[in-house]
Design an enzyme around this catalytic site. Structure first.
Site, PDB file in Angstrom:
ATOM      1  N   HIS A  48       0.699  -1.243  -0.105  1.00  0.00           N
ATOM      2  CA  HIS A  48       0.032   0.024   0.052  1.00  0.00           C
ATOM      3  C   HIS A  48       0.753   1.243   0.035  1.00  0.00           C
ATOM      4  O   HIS A  48       2.026   1.342   0.425  1.00  0.00           O
ATOM      5  CB  HIS A  48      -0.977   0.149   1.140  1.00  0.00           C
ATOM      6  CG  HIS A  48      -0.289  -0.205   2.563  1.00  0.00           C
ATOM      7  ND1 HIS A  48       0.248  -1.348   3.177  1.00  0.00           N
ATOM      8  CD2 HIS A  48       0.249   0.834   3.464  1.00  0.00           C
ATOM      9  CE1 HIS A  48       0.691  -1.425   4.017  1.00  0.00           C
ATOM     10  NE2 HIS A  48       0.700   0.037   4.295  1.00  0.00           N
ATOM     11  N   HIS A 104       1.170   5.157   1.352  1.00  0.00           N
ATOM     12  CA  HIS A 104       0.450   6.058   1.988  1.00  0.00           C
ATOM     13  C   HIS A 104       0.523   7.538   1.366  1.00  0.00           C
ATOM     14  O   HIS A 104       1.489   8.007   1.034  1.00  0.00           O
ATOM     15  CB  HIS A 104       1.297   6.371   3.628  1.00  0.00           C
ATOM     16  CG  HIS A 104       1.124   4.951   4.542  1.00  0.00           C
ATOM     17  ND1 HIS A 104       0.268   5.087   5.374  1.00  0.00           N
ATOM     18  CD2 HIS A 104       1.841   4.101   4.160  1.00  0.00           C
ATOM     19  CE1 HIS A 104       0.430   4.059   6.266  1.00  0.00           C
ATOM     20  NE2 HIS A 104       1.657   3.273   5.398  1.00  0.00           N
TER      21      HIS A 104
END
Ligand code: 5GP
Ligand code: ZN
Length: 136
Positions: A101, A103
């Site tokens: 992922h 951020h």
């Protein structure tokens, strides 16, 4: 790790509800449930890859394209002074959810968000060694 054991697989698939800002066949973009700052956003691929090293380069590129869009949207709508775009790979690097992922964190002058490190020094010996060993 299989889909059922991975919380981000389940969120990306829509099995677990999330505050979704964008979705297509490859990605879901959500608000972080424990935000470093208001608007902290996560870019999740729908397919499971533990980290950036495991992920196909084209998909990494698409993920960062979405991160750019999220950063631009935050700057436009939140009026933030800056944006951190970062991602962690491996426990030693601070990764806590082992599904790739990115951020995207809005930043304001003087905020107390901490994503930094203490600068060291690059010795001449290290520099020579690393130019040899880490050249791409
Ligand atoms: P990492 O430390 O792996 O780079 O970041 C994991 C991030 O996922 C953290 O910022 C954490 O707040 C967020 N997170 C963990 N579980 C959930 C969840 O169930 N939903 C959402 N939206 N974010 C989560
Ligand atoms: Zn996963």
């Amino acid at each position: 790790m299989s889909d059922q054991n991975c919380i981000f697989c389940r969120i990306a698939a829509g099995e677990i509800p999330s505050a979704t800002l964008f979705e297509d066949e490859k990605f879901r973009v959500i608000l972080d449930v424990g935000p470093a700052a208001k608007g902290h956003t996560l870019i999740l691929p729908k397919k499971h890859y533990a980290n950036i090293m495991e992920m196909p380069p084209e998909l990494v590129g698409e993920a960062f394209r979405l991160a750019k869009k999220a950063a631009e949207k935050q700057a436009e709508v939140l009026g933030c002074d800056g944006v951190n775009v970062l991602q962690n790979n491996g426990e030693a690097a601070g990764q806590t959810v082992f599904h790739f992922h990115i951020h995207v964190i809005p930043r304001f002058k003087g905020d107390k968000v901490s994503v930094g490190w203490k600068p060291g020094t690059l010795s001449d010996a290290d520099k020579e060694e690393l130019i040899q060993s880490l050249s791409l």
